[in-house]
Design an enzyme around this catalytic site. Structure first.
Site, PDB file in Angstrom:
ATOM      1  CE  LYS A   1      48.956  49.234 -80.477  1.00 49.30           C
ATOM      2  NZ  LYS A   1      47.838  48.285 -80.243  1.00 49.30           N
TER       3      LYS A   1
ATOM      4  CE  LYS B   1      47.537  40.852 -81.845  1.00 54.76           C
ATOM      5  NZ  LYS B   1      46.220  40.976 -81.210  1.00 54.76           N
TER       6      LYS B   1
ATOM      7  CG  ASP C   1      48.913  47.125 -83.320  1.00 56.11           C
ATOM      8  OD1 ASP C   1      47.835  47.751 -83.324  1.00 56.11           O
ATOM      9  OD2 ASP C   1      49.352  46.520 -82.319  1.00 56.11           O
TER      10      ASP C   1
ATOM     11  CG  ASP D   1      47.510  40.560 -78.057  1.00 49.85           C
ATOM     12  OD1 ASP D   1      48.167  41.403 -78.692  1.00 49.85           O
ATOM     13  OD2 ASP D   1      46.599  39.878 -78.559  1.00 49.85           O
TER      14      ASP D   1
ATOM     15  NE  ARG E   1      44.923  47.791 -72.863  1.00 46.75           N
ATOM     16  CZ  ARG E   1      43.737  47.188 -72.757  1.00 46.75           C
ATOM     17  NH1 ARG E   1      43.144  47.098 -71.582  1.00 46.75           N
ATOM     18  NH2 ARG E   1      43.152  46.667 -73.807  1.00 46.75           N
TER      19      ARG E   1
HETATM   20  N1  BES Z   1      46.537  45.728 -81.849  1.00 41.45           N
HETATM   21  C1  BES Z   1      45.582  44.989 -81.111  1.00 41.45           C
HETATM   22  C2  BES Z   1      44.157  45.413 -81.406  1.00 41.45           C
HETATM   23  C3  BES Z   1      43.594  44.974 -82.725  1.00 41.45           C
HETATM   24  C4  BES Z   1      43.234  43.675 -82.939  1.00 41.45           C
HETATM   25  C5  BES Z   1      43.359  45.908 -83.696  1.00 41.45           C
HETATM   26  C6  BES Z   1      42.671  43.311 -84.155  1.00 41.45           C
HETATM   27  C7  BES Z   1      42.797  45.550 -84.899  1.00 41.45           C
HETATM   28  C8  BES Z   1      42.451  44.250 -85.130  1.00 41.45           C
HETATM   29  C9  BES Z   1      45.819  45.180 -79.624  1.00 41.45           C
HETATM   30  O1  BES Z   1      47.136  45.340 -79.251  1.00 41.45           O
HETATM   31  C10 BES Z   1      45.309  43.965 -78.936  1.00 41.45           C
HETATM   32  O2  BES Z   1      45.853  42.922 -79.159  1.00 41.45           O
HETATM   33  N2  BES Z   1      44.272  44.134 -78.135  1.00 41.45           N
HETATM   34  C11 BES Z   1      43.678  43.043 -77.458  1.00 41.45           C
HETATM   35  C12 BES Z   1      43.368  43.504 -76.060  1.00 41.45           C
HETATM   36  C13 BES Z   1      42.947  42.398 -75.133  1.00 41.45           C
HETATM   37  C14 BES Z   1      44.107  41.461 -74.891  1.00 41.45           C
HETATM   38  C15 BES Z   1      42.477  42.997 -73.847  1.00 41.45           C
HETATM   39  C16 BES Z   1      42.417  42.651 -78.207  1.00 41.45           C
HETATM   40  O3  BES Z   1      41.747  43.526 -78.758  1.00 41.45           O
HETATM   41  O4  BES Z   1      42.142  41.465 -78.282  1.00 41.45           O
HETATM   42 ZN    ZN Z   2      48.401  46.068 -80.647  1.00 39.27          ZN
HETATM   43 MN    MN Z   3      48.090  43.468 -78.897  1.00 41.16          MN
END
Ligand code: BES
Ligand code: ZN
Ligand code: MN
Length: 497
Positions: free
Chosen positions: A266, A278, A289, A348, A352
Site C-alpha cells: 500500500k 480525518k 501510509d 478513509d 483496500r
Molecule cells: N491509513 C489508515 C489506517 C491507519 C490509521 C494506520 C492510523 C495507522 C494509524 C487507513 O486508511 C484508514 O484510515 N483506515 C480506517 C478504516 C475505517 C474507515 C474503516 C481506520 O482504521 O480508521
Molecule cells: Zn490509509
Molecule cells: Mn484512510
C-alpha cells in the site's frame, strides 16, 4: 559502514573501541579476558559506574591498563537465560548508537556470544544489520547536520580463523537486509510534498537503472489503469492533483520457470481520509501510509544486493487520498478490475481500494504466493499495539512460514482470523460489497482483510497489517523499515527450501 571479519584477541587490538558484552553482572568471555589483562580494572570500573548489564545498556571505559584500544564499550544483553536474537540485535544497535560521535573504528566481540538457536552465521548477519540500522540518520532537511563522525569501520571478531571465508556471505546478507530497511525508512520519513506517487515511481526506476541486470521496472499511470478497469484504485486517486502510479518491479533471481512470490505494498503517500476527512491531530503521521510500498521497495533493493536465487515481483500501489471537488463521495459506487462493484461508504477506507485492483492485476503472474503489506487499519493497532504486525491468511502453511520468519528475524507477526463469518458485515444494499463493515470499528482489521480476500481467491495469499509497526511516534518519530527483515527472512527460507 564497512565490515571485516578477523580472528583476534580483545586486549591487544589497537583500535578505537573494543566492544564486549555483559549478561547482567556476568562478563562475556571477551570481557573477562579484558578484565584479566587490566588486572581487574574492568570489573571494578563497571561496579563503580553502577553498570547492571541490562538489555541495551552501555558503559564506556577509558584508558584501562594493559589494553591496547583507546576505549572499551561494554554492552548489556540482559540475563543470559533470556539471550535471543532480539537481545543480540538490541545490544549491537545500542553499541552503534553509543559510538555515534566516534571513534570511527571498532572491534566487536558480540558475534562470539552463544545464543540459543542462533548459528554464528545468524549472529553475524544480525549484528551487521543492527549496526547499519543503528547508524541511520535522516537529516536531509536539517540545515545543521550532526555530521558523520560516528563509527564507520566495524571488525567482527571470530573465534576460528578457518571459519572466516565461509562467514563472508553472512556479512553480505546482513548488509543487504539493512540497506533495504534503511531505504524503506528513508521513503517513509520523506515529507508528503516530496514523496508523492510519481516520486516513488521515479525512485523505483532509479533502482532499476542501478541494478539493470537484476531488476525490471514498469510504471502504469492513471490512463493505463483506466484501460484495465481499475475503478477502485482510481476512485482514491481522483481527488488528488498528483497522478496515481502502479509500479511493478520484477526480480528474476530464480529459475525461469519458477512461479514468483508477489509482494504488493500500500503506497498512499498521504491519507487525509478524503471527503471522510480525518481529525487534524497527528494527521502528519499519515505520510507514513505508504510504508507498505516502501517496504516492498526496500525488499527489492535488498534482493538486488544479495542476489538471492528466487523470483519476486514487487508492486507499489501509489496514490494520494485527498478531498477536492473531484474526490470520491461517500455513496459512490465503483467497478473494480475484478468486475465486482463496491459502494464506497467511507473514503478513509482507501487502502483496500487501491490494493484490491493491484491484487487483481498481479493474477497474470500466476504467483506461487502473494503477500500484501499495508498500513491498513487503526483497528490493528488497537488489537496488537506496536509490537507485532497482524497476519491474515486462510493458509496454515503460509501462516506458519511467515510467523517463523518473523520470529527468526526479530520482526514478529501474529496471526488473526479471516473467517467466512465476517464476510456478511461487508454486505451493501446497492453493490456487491461496501468498503467498510456494518459492524463499525469492531474487528476492523479483520473485516478489512476479509474485503481483500474477495480479490485473492485464485492464489495463495497472506496480508500483513503493519499499521502498528511501520513507524514510531513521539520523540522517536520515524519509519522503522518493518517488515523488510521478516520478508527477507521468509524469501531466504523459501529460496533454500
Ligand atoms: N491509513 C489508515 C489506517 C491507519 C490509521 C494506520 C492510523 C495507522 C494509524 C487507513 O486508511 C484508514 O484510515 N483506515 C480506517 C478504516 C475505517 C474507515 C474503516 C481506520 O482504521 O480508521
Ligand atoms: Zn490509509
Ligand atoms: Mn484512510
Amino acid at each position: 559502514m564497512e565490515f571485516q571479519l578477523k580472528h583476534t584477541f580483545p586486549a591487544t587490538e589497537k583500535t578505537g573501541t573494543v566492544i564486549v558484552a555483559a549478561s547482567g553482572s556476568e562478563l562475556s568471555p571477551a570481557a573477562r579476558a579484558l578484565d584479566e589483562a587490566s588486572g581487574g580494572h574492568l570489573a571494578r570500573a563497571l561496579k563503580t559506574a553502577g553498570f547492571e548489564g541490562k538489555p541495551g545498556q552501555t558503559q564506556t571505559l577509558y584508558t584501562l591498563p594493559g589494553i591496547a584500544a583507546e576505549q572499551v564499550l561494554v554492552v548489556g544483553t540482559g540475563e543470559r537465560r533470556d539471550l535471543d536474537s532480539r537481545s543480540l540485535v538490541r545490544a549491537a544497535h545500542a553499541a552503534t548508537r553509543a559510538l555515534a560521535k566516534g571513534p570511527r573504528k571498532a572491534v566487536s566481540f558480540l558475534a562470539e556470544l552463544e545464543v540459543p538457536g542462533l548459528s554464528q552465521e545468524d549472529r553475524i548477519s544480525d549484528i551487521v544489520r543492527a549496526s547499519v540500522e543503528g547508524s541511520y540518520r535522516f537529516e536531509d532537511f536539517k540545515s545543521r547536520k550532526t555530521g558523520d563522525k560516528g563509527l564507520n569501520q566495524l571488525t567482527l571478531a571470530v573465534a576460528e580463523k578457518a571459519a572466516i571465508p565461509g562467514l563472508k556471505k553472512s556479512l553480505a546478507w546482513g548488509q543487504a537486509v539493512a540497506t533495504g530497511v534503511n531505504r524503506a525508512r528513508d521513503l517513509g520519513n520523506l515529507p508528503p510534498n516530496i514523496c508523492h506517487p510519481v516520486y516513488v515511481a521515479e525512485q523505483a526506476k532509479a533502482l532499476g537503472k542501478l541494478h539493470d541486470k537484476a531488476l525490471d521496472v514498469k510504471v502504469l499511470g492513471e490512463k493505463d489503469m483506466k484501460k484495465l478497469g481499475m475503478g477502485a484504485f482510481l476512485a482514491v486517486s481522483q481527488g488528488s492533483e498528483q497522478e496515481g502510479q502502479l509500479v511493478v518491479i520484477e526480480y528474476k533471481g530464480g529459475k525461469k520457470s519458477a512461479a514468483p512470490v508477489v509482494l504488493v505494498g500500500k503506497g498512499v503517500t498521504f491519507d487525509t481520509g478524503g471527503i471522510s476527512l480525518k481529525p487534524g491531530a497527528g494527521m502528519d503521521e499519515m505520510k507514513f501510509d505508504m510504508c507498505g510500498a516502501a517496504a516492498v521497495l526496500g525488499v527489492m533493493t535488498a534482493l538486488a544486493e544479495s542476489g538471492l536465487p528466487i523470483n519476486v515481483v514487487g508492486v507499489l500501489a501509489c496514490a494520494e487520498n485527498m478531498p477536492s471537488g473531484r474526490a470520491t463521495r461517500p455513496g459512490d459506487i465503483v467497478t473494480t478490475m475484478s468486475g465486482q462493484t463496491v459502494e464506497i461508504l467511507n473514503t478513509d477506507a482507501e487502502g483496500r481500494l487501491v490494493l484490491c485492483d493491484a491484487l487483481t492485476y498481479i493474477g497474470r503472474y500466476k504467483p506461487a504466493v502473494v503477500i500484501d503489506i499495508a498500513t491498513l487499519t487503526g483497528a490493528c493497532v488497537v488489537a496488537l499495539g506496536k509490537v507485532v504486525s497482524g497476519l491474515f491468511t486462510p493458509n496454515d502453511e503460509l501462516a506458519a512460514a511467515l510467523i517463523d520468519a518473523g520470529q527468526r528475524s526479530g520482526d514478529r507477526t501474529w496471526r488473526m482470523p479471516v473467517l467466512p463469518d465476517y464476510q456478511e458485515l461487508l454486505d451493501s444494499p446497492f453493490a456487491d460489497m461496501a468498503n467498510i463493515s456494518s459492524g463499525g470499528p469492531n474487528g476492523g482489521a479483520i473485516t478489512a482483510a476479509c474485503f481483500l480476500q474477495r480479490f485473492t481467491r485464485d492464489y495463495n495469499w497472506a496480508h500483513l497489517d503493519i499499521a502498528g509497526v511501520a513507524w514510531l511516534s513521539g520523540a522517536q518519530k520515524g519509519g522503522t523499515g518493518r517488515p523488510v527483515p521478516l520478508l527477507m527472512q521468509y524469501l531466504k527460507s523459501r529460496a533454500q527450501a
